[in-house]
Design a protein around this motif. Structure first.
Motif, PDB file in Angstrom:
ATOM      1  N   SER A 216     -50.130  70.294  24.680  1.00 45.13           N
ATOM      2  CA  SER A 216     -51.461  70.921  24.499  1.00 45.13           C
ATOM      3  C   SER A 216     -51.650  72.397  24.704  1.00 45.13           C
ATOM      4  O   SER A 216     -52.666  73.118  24.562  1.00 45.13           O
ATOM      5  CB  SER A 216     -52.656  70.287  25.333  1.00 45.13           C
ATOM      6  N   LYS A 272     -54.114  75.037  23.798  1.00 41.43           N
ATOM      7  CA  LYS A 272     -54.543  75.211  22.774  1.00 41.43           C
ATOM      8  C   LYS A 272     -55.977  74.536  22.304  1.00 41.43           C
ATOM      9  O   LYS A 272     -56.478  73.476  23.038  1.00 41.43           O
ATOM     10  CB  LYS A 272     -53.808  74.248  21.739  1.00 41.43           C
ATOM     11  N   SER A 273     -56.958  75.169  21.703  1.00 38.00           N
ATOM     12  CA  SER A 273     -58.479  74.743  21.500  1.00 38.00           C
ATOM     13  C   SER A 273     -57.920  74.017  20.187  1.00 38.00           C
ATOM     14  O   SER A 273     -57.216  73.498  19.720  1.00 38.00           O
ATOM     15  CB  SER A 273     -59.280  75.928  21.073  1.00 38.00           C
ATOM     16  N   ARG A 274     -59.252  73.226  19.887  1.00 42.67           N
ATOM     17  CA  ARG A 274     -59.097  72.308  18.693  1.00 42.67           C
ATOM     18  C   ARG A 274     -58.926  72.919  17.434  1.00 42.67           C
ATOM     19  O   ARG A 274     -58.555  72.566  16.312  1.00 42.67           O
ATOM     20  CB  ARG A 274     -60.368  71.443  18.491  1.00 42.67           C
ATOM     21  N   SER A 610     -62.210  63.123  13.022  1.00 42.45           N
ATOM     22  CA  SER A 610     -61.940  63.660  14.141  1.00 42.45           C
ATOM     23  C   SER A 610     -60.776  63.828  14.828  1.00 42.45           C
ATOM     24  O   SER A 610     -60.449  64.846  15.661  1.00 42.45           O
ATOM     25  CB  SER A 610     -62.922  63.215  15.397  1.00 42.45           C
ATOM     26  N   GLN A 611     -59.718  63.194  14.221  1.00 46.35           N
ATOM     27  CA  GLN A 611     -58.329  63.031  15.103  1.00 46.35           C
ATOM     28  C   GLN A 611     -57.514  63.810  13.949  1.00 46.35           C
ATOM     29  O   GLN A 611     -56.415  63.969  14.165  1.00 46.35           O
ATOM     30  CB  GLN A 611     -57.887  61.986  15.234  1.00 46.35           C
ATOM     31  N   LYS A 613     -55.008  66.213  11.995  1.00 48.64           N
ATOM     32  CA  LYS A 613     -54.635  67.535  12.218  1.00 48.64           C
ATOM     33  C   LYS A 613     -53.999  68.143  11.102  1.00 48.64           C
ATOM     34  O   LYS A 613     -53.781  67.341   9.907  1.00 48.64           O
ATOM     35  CB  LYS A 613     -53.533  67.463  13.219  1.00 48.64           C
ATOM     36  N   ASP A 655     -51.147  72.040  14.945  1.00 47.52           N
ATOM     37  CA  ASP A 655     -52.011  71.098  15.714  1.00 47.52           C
ATOM     38  C   ASP A 655     -53.592  71.280  15.475  1.00 47.52           C
ATOM     39  O   ASP A 655     -54.159  70.650  16.498  1.00 47.52           O
ATOM     40  CB  ASP A 655     -51.687  71.394  17.389  1.00 47.52           C
ATOM     41  N   TYR A 657     -57.240  70.864  14.793  1.00 48.40           N
ATOM     42  CA  TYR A 657     -58.217  69.549  14.284  1.00 48.40           C
ATOM     43  C   TYR A 657     -58.936  69.969  12.904  1.00 48.40           C
ATOM     44  O   TYR A 657     -59.731  70.950  12.995  1.00 48.40           O
ATOM     45  CB  TYR A 657     -58.909  69.174  15.213  1.00 48.40           C
ATOM     46  N   ASP A 660     -62.856  70.119  12.646  1.00 46.55           N
ATOM     47  CA  ASP A 660     -63.565  71.299  13.350  1.00 46.55           C
ATOM     48  C   ASP A 660     -63.397  72.701  12.542  1.00 46.55           C
ATOM     49  O   ASP A 660     -64.318  73.374  12.647  1.00 46.55           O
ATOM     50  CB  ASP A 660     -62.789  71.693  14.817  1.00 46.55           C
TER      51      ASP A 660
END
Length: 677
Positions: A216, A272-274, A610-611, A613, A655, A657, A660
């Protein structure tokens, strides 16, 4: 390896040595009075010149100098800096033998208020000087944080006070600029905080400790022998805003020491942020220009918060050669090279020198440190100028040490230094005044964001090469500190400028800066996410301003009134943005249409959750097109790009999301195409 060097008297001590008798009255006697017999004039001739310089620096041959030594000078013994002084001597001898030019950069004294005026122009706020009401300046001001606004206000106040003294013309009141009627608007300087070793502490908040997982974050540290504590860097909050209050009595230690062991450097990770991580090449040139504006404002606010003066040079523009290879400005070189190789970002000659060394020189013992033959390098230099673009130059004849000499010569002969004349003092001040490596790295990060595109891309290629040199330490005997000492004088004692006492006292400082550049380069080429957020807000503000201007345009209002009376649908005014159908209201919430023009299946509607990528979308396209892939896509790395809306163009981290990103920019288009190299 010991080398014999021609003795030419005490010129080096005058030009390069920080304890030079010619520069410091009374120093000559202090050096001579306690010199042991082994250092008599007769024995001096048998020693290489750079070794004799270090003997004079060491405590064995002379008492401590009578003046106060700088932090960096006091922190290193002379033997640990021997490679640095030998490289300085090699550079001087190269110039004396005429293998490279030495045009001086002249520095203009700054009139009162001129530095502030230049600063306002450099951050994109020239409208504050001209008094014009331009949208870009208003959009930029609307995105500033508290500390950033304070930095702008401070420079603008100094500028306006100077103008009032000179009685030039009426200037805008700072309250008009920041939209407040409070005449007591002030921002106080925030002192230096003790920054925690793991996590970020914000004003008024308790320290938050975060767990770290390898997948991450961006890991940037030591491969072996690294310290047990890992420090985390956050890009979510501006660096200047994350500095908290210290008791006024606390000061930096005056005798900070640099440890030359690689293991002395902490290990940093960037979570890493979203939204994932963004590299400098992932944004459009227009947005990177805004990143540079914001970086200079943030850097100034950061130095203000630390109580450190942000020093900068004002240099006359030296016009370099308009053709050739050496001594040519990077922008001119790239213009010439792009006629041959469109889209190239690093000069061809620089790429070829790096390639030559990577192919044959990485395992050469003492590479970069051991100089090539001065006469051979001079002849190769002349031959390259004549034959390089004709593709008739024989690279097989070039020895590795000679290629390294040409590489360093290229960097030294640039009309403007690779890390730019204006902010070289800021690089030095960064380490001299800021003792914690985490804060040094944050300031260095912003300085890298300030570099012009040509300088940044060339510096990136150079640092990647240096990282490979260090990785081969077992064979070439060049560790991180060795490489840093050799490279530092080539980068920071820039072309033609006579080294003065202050510069030479910063010898260990500049070597430490190069060490940070090499070790943490993966972090330094990442754009902080808080700056990207500000660019989004800046673009949104500019779009809103354009819409308001359009709505209040007299001609448009008349047209809308007439159309309304006729009960007809208003026509879209000329010049307004037209979004494709899939971006309009008939598309369900959370569904995007992705285009892949190089694939056989060129578009696909994708429901986000929400998941989801970016790499999931890429994998789905790859699966759908695995049989009928276009010939154009084979062998290319495809990336998902966010285009339009509140961003120019943004190559997304695999990676990231997507839901977002979609919520941050619902009007964007989504395109799969090769990532720009």
């Amino acid at each position: 390896m010991t080398m014999e060097m021609k003795d030419s008297g005490s010129v080096v001590l005058t030009a390069y040595h920080p304890h030079s008798p010619a520069r410091i009255p009374g120093m000559e006697q202090s050096f001579v009075q306690d010199i042991p017999p082994s250092h008599s004039p007769a024995s001096r001739k048998s020693l290489p010149r750079c070794r004799r310089i270090n003997r004079m620096l060491s405590n064995e041959s002379a008492p401590p100098p009578t003046f106060s030594r700088s932090n960096s000078q006091a922190s290193m013994d002379s033997t640990s800096m021997e490679d640095f002084w030998c490289e300085v001597e090699n550079i001087k001898e190269s110039r004396e033998e005429g293998s490279e030019e030495a045009t001086l950069l002249e520095f203009k004294p700054a009139d009162e208020g001129e530095l502030e005026a230049e600063w306002l122009q450099d951050v994109g706020l020239s409208t504050l000087i001209s008094g014009a009401e331009e949208e870009d300046g208003q959009a930029l001001l609307s995105t500033l944080t508290r500390t950033q606004a304070a930095a702008v206000q401070k420079r603008y106040n100094t500028y306006t006070q100077t103008l009032r003294k000179k009685n030039k013309h009426t200037v805008r009141d700072v309250r008009d600029i920041f939209g407040t009627n409070d005449s007591s608007l002030t921002f106080e300087k925030v002192p230096v905080p003790p920054v925690p070793s793991n996590g970020i502490q914000l004003p008024g908040q308790k320290l938050v400790w975060k767990s770290v997982t390898p997948n991450s974050c961006l890991d940037c540290g030591l491969d072996k022998g690294s310290p047990s504590i890992t420090e985390e860097l956050s890009y979510e909050v501006s660096f200047s805003e994350s500095i908290t209050v210290l008791p006024k009595t606390q000061e930096w230690p005056k005798n900070q020491r640099f440890k030359k062991e690689d293991s002395a450097l902490p290990k940093f990770i960037v979570r890493k942020s979203r939204f994932g991580l963004t590299e400098v090449g992932d944004l459009s040139p227009e947005d990177m220009k805004k990143i540079r504006y914001l970086s200079l404002i943030e850097l100034t606010a950061f130095y203000d918060a630390l109580g450190v003066e942000l020093k900068r040079n004002r240099a006359e523009r030296v016009r370099g050669r308009e053709n050739g290879l050496f001594g040519v400005p990077l922008t001119v070189l790239l213009e010439n090279d792009q006629k041959k190789v469109p889209g190239i970002k690093v000069p061809l000659i620089f790429q070829k020198l790096l390639l030559k060394l990577e192919e044959t020189g990485l395992e050469t013992e003492g590479i970069l440190r051991v100089p090539g033959s001065a006469s051979r390098v001079k002849n190769l230099h002349q031959e390259l100028e004549a034959k390089f673009y004709e593709d008739t130059f024989d690279w097989d004849q070039v020895r590795n040490n000679d290629a390294a000499g040409l590489l360093k010569m290229f960097i030294r002969e640039l009309p403007s230094p690779l890390f730019t004349v204006e902010y070289l003092p800021a690089f030095i001040t960064l380490v001299e005044k800021i003792s914690k490596i985490k804060l040094q790295l944050q300031a260095l990060h912003l300085l890298i964001m300030l570099l012009p595109e040509a300088n940044r891309d060339t510096a990136k290629a150079f640092l990647q090469f240096l990282k490979k040199v260090v990785a081969n330490e077992g064979k070439n005997k060049m560790n991180l500190w060795n490489v840093s000492m050799i490279v530092a004088p080539n980068l920071f004692i820039y072309k033609g400028k006579r080294a003065n006492q202050q510069e030479m006292q910063a010898a260990a400082t500049t070597a430490h800066i190069v060490r940070l550049l090499i070790r943490y380069q993966d972090i330094l080429w990442t754009v902080p996410s808080f700056l990207i957020s500000q660019v989004r807000k800046m673009n949104e503000a500019a779009m809103n301003n354009s819409k308001r201007q359009l709505m209040f345009d007299k001609g448009v209002r008349k047209l809308l009134r007439r159309k309304t009376m006729e009960r007809e649908r208003p026509e879209r005014p000329e010049g307004a943005v037209t979004f494709p159908p899939y971006l309009q209201s008939d598309i369900p919430e959370g569904v995007i249409r992705v285009y892949a023009p190089l694939h056989s299946k060129v578009s696909m509607a994708i429901q986000l959750n929400s998941q989801t990528k970016a790499k999931d979308i890429l994998a789905r396209f790859h699966c759908e097109n695995s049989r009928g892939s276009s010939q154009n896509t084979r062998g290319q790395i495809q990336s998902l790009h966010e285009i339009g809306g509140n961003i120019g163009q943004h190559c997304l981290d695999p990676d990231a999301y997507m839901l977002d990103v979609y919520h941050a920019n619902p009007q964007a288009e989504w395109v799969i195409k090769p990532k720009a190299s």
